[in-house]
Design a protein around this motif. Sequence first.
Motif, short mmCIF file in Angstrom:
data_model
loop_
_atom_site.label_atom_id
_atom_site.label_comp_id
_atom_site.label_asym_id
_atom_site.label_seq_id
_atom_site.Cartn_x
_atom_site.Cartn_y
_atom_site.Cartn_z
N ARG A 175 0.86 -1.18 0.00
CA ARG A 175 0.00 0.00 0.00
C ARG A 175 0.89 1.23 0.00
O ARG A 175 2.05 1.17 0.47
N PRO A 176 0.41 2.36 -0.51
CA PRO A 176 1.27 3.56 -0.62
C PRO A 176 1.96 3.97 0.68
O PRO A 176 3.15 4.29 0.68
N HIS A 177 1.25 3.94 1.79
CA HIS A 177 1.86 4.38 3.05
C HIS A 177 2.88 3.37 3.57
O HIS A 177 3.84 3.75 4.24
N VAL A 178 2.71 2.09 3.25
CA VAL A 178 3.70 1.08 3.61
C VAL A 178 4.90 1.21 2.68
O VAL A 178 6.06 1.14 3.12
N ARG A 179 4.66 1.41 1.41
CA ARG A 179 5.76 1.60 0.45
C ARG A 179 6.62 2.80 0.84
O ARG A 179 7.85 2.77 0.73
N GLU A 180 5.97 3.85 1.34
CA GLU A 180 6.71 5.04 1.75
C GLU A 180 7.71 4.72 2.86
O GLU A 180 8.83 5.23 2.87
N VAL A 181 7.34 3.84 3.78
CA VAL A 181 8.26 3.44 4.85
C VAL A 181 9.48 2.75 4.26
O VAL A 181 10.62 3.01 4.67
N PHE A 182 9.26 1.88 3.29
CA PHE A 182 10.38 1.19 2.64
C PHE A 182 11.24 2.18 1.86
O PHE A 182 12.47 2.07 1.84
N ASP A 183 10.62 3.16 1.22
CA ASP A 183 11.37 4.18 0.47
C ASP A 183 12.21 5.04 1.41
O ASP A 183 13.40 5.24 1.17
N ILE A 184 11.60 5.55 2.46
CA ILE A 184 12.29 6.45 3.39
C ILE A 184 13.43 5.73 4.10
O ILE A 184 14.50 6.30 4.31
N SER A 185 13.22 4.47 4.45
CA SER A 185 14.25 3.70 5.16
C SER A 185 15.40 3.29 4.25
O SER A 185 16.45 2.85 4.74
N GLY A 186 15.21 3.40 2.95
CA GLY A 186 16.23 2.96 2.01
C GLY A 186 16.13 1.48 1.65
O GLY A 186 16.87 0.98 0.81
N PHE A 187 15.21 0.77 2.27
CA PHE A 187 15.06 -0.67 2.01
C PHE A 187 14.59 -0.93 0.58
O PHE A 187 14.88 -1.99 0.02
N ALA A 188 13.88 0.02 0.00
CA ALA A 188 13.38 -0.18 -1.36
C ALA A 188 14.52 -0.33 -2.36
O ALA A 188 14.34 -0.93 -3.42
N THR A 189 15.69 0.19 -2.03
CA THR A 189 16.83 0.10 -2.95
C THR A 189 17.58 -1.23 -2.83
O THR A 189 18.34 -1.57 -3.72
N ILE A 190 17.35 -1.96 -1.73
CA ILE A 190 18.09 -3.21 -1.54
C ILE A 190 17.22 -4.45 -1.60
O ILE A 190 17.73 -5.57 -1.54
N LEU A 191 15.90 -4.26 -1.70
CA LEU A 191 14.97 -5.38 -1.77
C LEU A 191 14.27 -5.41 -3.12
O LEU A 191 14.17 -4.39 -3.79
N THR A 192 13.78 -6.56 -3.49
CA THR A 192 12.98 -6.69 -4.70
C THR A 192 11.53 -6.39 -4.32
O THR A 192 10.92 -7.14 -3.56
N VAL B 132 7.84 -5.42 -6.08
CA VAL B 132 7.07 -5.37 -7.33
C VAL B 132 5.60 -5.14 -7.01
O VAL B 132 5.19 -5.18 -5.85
N GLU B 133 4.82 -4.90 -8.04
CA GLU B 133 3.41 -4.55 -7.85
C GLU B 133 2.54 -5.76 -7.52
O GLU B 133 1.71 -5.70 -6.62
N THR B 134 2.68 -6.85 -8.27
CA THR B 134 1.73 -7.94 -8.15
C THR B 134 2.38 -9.22 -7.60
O THR B 134 3.60 -9.40 -7.68
N ARG B 135 1.53 -10.10 -7.11
CA ARG B 135 2.02 -11.39 -6.62
C ARG B 135 2.64 -12.20 -7.75
O ARG B 135 3.66 -12.87 -7.57
N ASN B 136 2.04 -12.15 -8.94
CA ASN B 136 2.61 -12.89 -10.08
C ASN B 136 4.01 -12.41 -10.40
O ASN B 136 4.90 -13.22 -10.69
N GLU B 137 4.22 -11.09 -10.39
CA GLU B 137 5.56 -10.54 -10.63
C GLU B 137 6.54 -11.01 -9.54
O GLU B 137 7.70 -11.32 -9.83
N ALA B 138 6.07 -11.04 -8.30
CA ALA B 138 6.92 -11.46 -7.18
C ALA B 138 7.30 -12.93 -7.32
O ALA B 138 8.46 -13.31 -7.12
N GLU B 139 6.31 -13.76 -7.67
CA GLU B 139 6.59 -15.18 -7.86
C GLU B 139 7.62 -15.37 -8.99
O GLU B 139 8.54 -16.19 -8.85
N ALA B 140 7.49 -14.61 -10.06
CA ALA B 140 8.44 -14.71 -11.17
C ALA B 140 9.83 -14.26 -10.73
O ALA B 140 10.83 -14.83 -11.16
N ALA B 141 9.89 -13.24 -9.88
CA ALA B 141 11.18 -12.70 -9.44
C ALA B 141 11.96 -13.69 -8.58
O ALA B 141 13.19 -13.65 -8.58
N VAL B 142 11.27 -14.56 -7.86
CA VAL B 142 11.97 -15.52 -6.99
C VAL B 142 12.03 -16.93 -7.56
O VAL B 142 12.69 -17.80 -7.00
#
Length: 115
Positions: free
Chosen positions: A84-101, A103-113
Motif C-alpha cells: 500500500r502507498p503508506h507502507v511503500r513510503e516506509v520502505f522508500d524512506i528507510s532505504g530498504f526499497a533500494t536493496i529489496l525486490t 514489485v506490484e503484483t504477486r505474479n511478478e513477485a513469484e516470477a522474481a523468486v
Amino acid sequence: MSITIPSEAVAGDVLILIPEGRLDSGNAADAEADVLRHLDEGRSRIVLDLGGLDYISSAGLRLVLVAAKRLKQANGKLALCALRPHVREVFDISGFATILTIVETRNEAEAAVAG
C-alpha cells in the motif's frame, strides 16, 4: 500477541506469506520466528504479499531485513509485492526499497523468486 502471518500459500517451490494488519514491536518477534521456521525448514524462495498490511514499524522492517539476509546466505530469494502507498513510503524512506525486490503484483513477485 498472535502471529501476524495468518495466511500462507505455496506456488510450486515459492512460499507466499500474507501478513495482515500491523507489523510492529508488539508482534514482530512472533512473525520473525514464523518466517525463520520456514527458512529452517529449507524454504529458499519467499514472497511477502503485503497488500493486507496497514502499518509497519522498524521492528517489522527488521524482520524483512533478517529474512532477506538469511535467504541471501542460502542462495535464496525474497520479493515483496502489493505494498500500500503508506507502507511503500516506509520502505522508500528507510532505504530498504533500494536493496529489496519490490514489485506490484504477486505474479511478478513469484516470477522474481522462481528458479
